[in-house]
Design an enzyme around this catalytic site. Structure first.
Site, PDB file in Angstrom:
ATOM      1  N   CYS A 332       0.843  -1.198   0.000  1.00  0.00           N
ATOM      2  CA  CYS A 332       0.000   0.000   0.000  1.00  0.00           C
ATOM      3  C   CYS A 332       0.880   1.251   0.000  1.00  0.00           C
ATOM      4  O   CYS A 332       0.385   2.353   0.173  1.00  0.00           O
ATOM      5  CB  CYS A 332      -0.933  -0.004   1.205  1.00  0.00           C
ATOM      6  SG  CYS A 332      -0.063  -0.120   2.766  1.00  0.00           S
ATOM      7  N   GLU A 366      -2.389   1.091  -4.437  1.00  0.00           N
ATOM      8  CA  GLU A 366      -1.998  -0.276  -4.053  1.00  0.00           C
ATOM      9  C   GLU A 366      -1.283  -0.907  -5.245  1.00  0.00           C
ATOM     10  O   GLU A 366      -1.668  -0.678  -6.399  1.00  0.00           O
ATOM     11  CB  GLU A 366      -3.279  -1.057  -3.721  1.00  0.00           C
ATOM     12  CG  GLU A 366      -3.060  -2.365  -3.047  1.00  0.00           C
ATOM     13  CD  GLU A 366      -3.078  -2.287  -1.525  1.00  0.00           C
ATOM     14  OE1 GLU A 366      -3.380  -1.217  -0.967  1.00  0.00           O
ATOM     15  OE2 GLU A 366      -2.755  -3.304  -0.899  1.00  0.00           O
TER      16      GLU A 366
END
Ligand SMILES: C[S@@+](CC[C@H](N)C(=O)[O-])C[C@H]1O[C@@H](n2cnc3c(N)ncnc32)[C@H](O)[C@@H]1O
Length: 379
Positions: A332, A366
């Site tokens: 992330c 992401e």
């Protein structure tokens, strides 16, 4: 998406662009960051443009109207970290968005519920289940419980009250979710105050992408498994899975998720990534492994899946992942991913690379990379 708070609310930092423009802007930045690594066929997966967040937290802000009546609003931070009162939010799920004003008007009419209330959180499933957590600067008593129970029944939601050293669960502290992965339903419970992916629809795309692109053979080792988001969905494709995670609650939830789906080939053990490396290298004995009937030597691992927090991998974990033929790395934070990639590059090549717009209208994205070992040398 048109939001009246764009440019004021600090939650959406890419506010002066359309959905497609903000994604293009982020991808352009990442293309520069990863320029020597990015394969030509890298992929980009979009989010829904609105109503994509199934989790949200807001401050609750009290003020007075011109005619001196108490007013209660949701609030976010503005760019100076001051409270910005908002009446709606367009990135939260439709259920959350519709519930927000109803809750507020109910709470405002009730002194017990509104007194010393300063924050709230929503956790929603795509099937409509909802937990609403109210956070207070006061001790919650039986009168509060009665009032909160009435609200729970009236709005058909689950309510939790939090205060210093207090957590009151009126019915449950979890919701049921069903993710349809490649036309198969997988059941999950999501616990209040535990990690779960906020953008559920993008999460499904991520899981399906891994199933499509990874080599699914032998046994899988998973670190940072949370409540088994990837573990449950990947279990039919591997002979056995050993999944580990630092949080006791998440491991307990993952065990429940196995039962819900009648999955028998996953072993879940509470171990930090650092502890896992010690166990893997036989530097330390862990009773937790023995208690769960896990003997690491009995696994025929070809792959390791890691989904670390924003900091990325620590030095020991970065070393240990290099014992596996395939590394499935979910990140992330492209900054820490880039640092890890630099050290994996020597022994691994990038087989697949994709960006997933989990965090639309922010600078975050992401990323999933599937690495394959360049040769058969073990580190
Ligand atoms: C980004 S989340 C991913 C969770 C899961 N894969 C998912 O998709 O829901 C990262 C997880 O790493 C766990 N974690 C944080 N630090 C850790 C550590 N040092 N060792 C193992 N797990 C850790 C957190 O509790 C969290 O569940």
């Amino acid at each position: 998406m048109n939001c009246e708070y764009f440019g004021k609310c600090a939650s959406c930092t890419l506010y002066d662009k359309t959905y497609k423009e903000q994604l293009e802007y982020k991808i352009d930045i990442e293309k520069i960051r990863f320029k020597q690594y990015l394969p030509l066929n890298f992929e980009v997966y979009e989010s829904e443009e609105e109503n994509f967040r199934y989790k949200a937290e807001f401050r609750l802000w009290k003020s007075f109207t011109d005619d001196n009546k108490l007013k209660l609003s949701y609030a976010m931070n503005d760019f100076d970290k001051k409270a910005l009162e908002i009446s709606t939010c367009h990135i939260v799920s439709t259920d959350i968005k519709e519930l927000m004003p109803k809750l507020l008007s109910y709470i405002l009419q009730d002194d017990i519920l509104s007194f010393k209330l300063y924050g709230c959180e929503f956790l929603n499933s795509t099937k409509g289940e909802m937990i609403f957590t109210l956070i207070y600067h006061k001790k919650l008593d039986t009168l509060w419980i009665k009032k909160a129970k009435d609200l729970e029944l009236k709005l058909n939601i689950k309510i939790i009250g939090r205060s210093k050293k207090q957590k009151i669960i009126l019915s449950d502290d979890y919701i049921n979710e069903v993710l349809n992965i490649n036309a198969k339903d997988i059941k999950y419970i999501y616990k209040e105050n535990s990690f779960s992916q906020a953008n559920t629809k993008v999460n499904i795309k991520m899981i399906e992408w891994i199933i499509k692109n990874a080599t699914l053979s032998n046994d899988l080792c998973e670190l940072y498994c949370g409540s088994g988001n990837f573990t449950m969905a990947l279990s039919p494709y591997f002979r056995k899975i050993l999944a580990t995670e630092i949080s006791k609650t998440s491991i307990q939830t993952a065990k429940i998720n196995c039962k819900l789906n009648d999955i028998k080939n996953i072993k879940l053990v509470r171990l930090s990534a650092q502890e896992f490396t010690q166990a893997y290298k036989k530097e330390r004995f862990f009773r937790r492994l023995k208690d769960n009937n896990v003997n690491i030597d009995e696994y025929d691992f070809s792959s390791i899946l890691v989904d670390p927090p924003r900091a990325g991998l620590d030095e020991c974990t970065r070393q240990i992942v290099q014992n596996f033929e395939q590394i499935i790395y979910i990140s992330c934070n492209t900054l820490s991913l880039y640092e890890d990639l630099k050290s994996l590059d020597k022994n691994y090549y990038i087989k697949h690379f994709a960006f997933f717009d989990q965090f639309a209208y922010t600078k975050h994205i992401e990323t999933i990379i599937i690495f394959e070992k360049r040769n058969n040398t073990l580190i």
